[in-house]
Design a protein around this motif. Structure first.
Motif, PDB file in Angstrom:
ATOM      1  N   GLY A  63       0.816  -1.210   0.000  1.00 51.10           N
ATOM      2  CA  GLY A  63       0.000   0.000   0.000  1.00 51.10           C
ATOM      3  C   GLY A  63       0.845   1.253   0.000  1.00 51.10           C
ATOM      4  N   GLY A  67       0.966   4.016  -2.759  1.00 52.40           N
ATOM      5  CA  GLY A  67       0.694   5.393  -2.353  1.00 52.40           C
ATOM      6  C   GLY A  67       1.718   6.368  -2.901  1.00 52.40           C
ATOM      7  N   ALA A  70       1.175   6.644  -6.649  1.00 57.79           N
ATOM      8  CA  ALA A  70       0.008   7.479  -6.948  1.00 57.79           C
ATOM      9  C   ALA A  70       0.316   8.952  -6.718  1.00 57.79           C
ATOM     10  N   GLY A  93      -4.506   6.093  -6.039  1.00 58.72           N
ATOM     11  CA  GLY A  93      -4.733   6.602  -4.691  1.00 58.72           C
ATOM     12  C   GLY A  93      -5.812   5.819  -3.966  1.00 58.72           C
ATOM     13  N   PHE A  94      -6.897   5.495  -4.664  1.00 61.33           N
ATOM     14  CA  PHE A  94      -7.947   4.674  -4.043  1.00 61.33           C
ATOM     15  C   PHE A  94      -7.434   3.283  -3.702  1.00 61.33           C
ATOM     16  N   ALA A  96      -4.321   2.474  -3.061  1.00 58.26           N
ATOM     17  CA  ALA A  96      -3.375   2.620  -1.949  1.00 58.26           C
ATOM     18  C   ALA A  96      -4.122   2.776  -0.629  1.00 58.26           C
ATOM     19  N   ARG A  97      -5.205   3.556  -0.634  1.00 54.90           N
ATOM     20  CA  ARG A  97      -6.001   3.707   0.595  1.00 54.90           C
ATOM     21  C   ARG A  97      -6.592   2.380   1.016  1.00 54.90           C
ATOM     22  N   ARG A  98      -7.028   1.611   0.061  1.00 58.22           N
ATOM     23  CA  ARG A  98      -7.624   0.299   0.357  1.00 58.22           C
ATOM     24  C   ARG A  98      -6.604  -0.647   0.967  1.00 58.22           C
ATOM     25  N   GLU A 102      -3.396   5.278   4.047  1.00 58.51           N
ATOM     26  CA  GLU A 102      -4.519   6.223   4.060  1.00 58.51           C
ATOM     27  C   GLU A 102      -4.112   7.629   3.598  1.00 58.51           C
ATOM     28  N   GLY A 105      -2.678   7.883  -0.085  1.00 57.94           N
ATOM     29  CA  GLY A 105      -3.769   7.738  -1.039  1.00 57.94           C
ATOM     30  C   GLY A 105      -4.657   8.973  -1.094  1.00 57.94           C
TER      31      GLY A 105
END
Length: 126
Positions: A63, A67, A70, A93-94, A96-98, A102, A105
């Motif tokens: 992630g 991130g 992204a 970014g989405f 990476a947040r997933r 956080e 992302g």
């Protein structure tokens, strides 16, 4: 009638004894075996907490890498191909947040959105 049953039972008994004897020559044939058993091919796999912790670390690491990628795409989209690279930065970014990054992302999504807005609404006037 009873003699026929005795003969059939003795024939069945002899067949069971032969099967047991040839499968396991060291066992006592006089016992009755009525269940079927099988040996497992593979050793059972034990799931431990270490496996779950390793998976969580791998997810966080991947992630973070996504991130940073992204964020780099979103920043680069401010200068080159704002719509395409901005959209790619938002999507990464989405993802990476997933996967646990956080803040990275969120920044990538924000910068990518700003880049798309600038590219569509501000740059055509210059």
């Amino acid at each position: 009638m009873n003699d026929e049953r005795r003969e059939l039972n003795s024939v069945d008994r002899n067949l069971q004894d032969i099967d047991v004897y040839y499968d396991n020559p060291e066992t006592d044939v006089s016992k009755e075996y009525r269940e079927e058993t099988a040996a497992e091919i593979a050793a059972p796999m034990s799931v431990s907490r270490d496996f779950e912790e390793d998976t969580a670390e791998d997810t966080t690491t991947s992630g973070r890498i996504l991130g940073y990628s992204a964020l780099a795409l979103s920043i680069l989209s401010l200068f080159i191909l704002p719509v395409i690279m901005g959209a790619a930065g938002i999507v990464l970014g989405f993802v990476a947040r997933r996967r646990g990054a956080e803040m990275l992302g969120a920044w990538a999504i924000g910068i990518g959105a700003v880049s798309i807005i600038i590219g569509l609404f501000v740059l055509p006037f210059f």
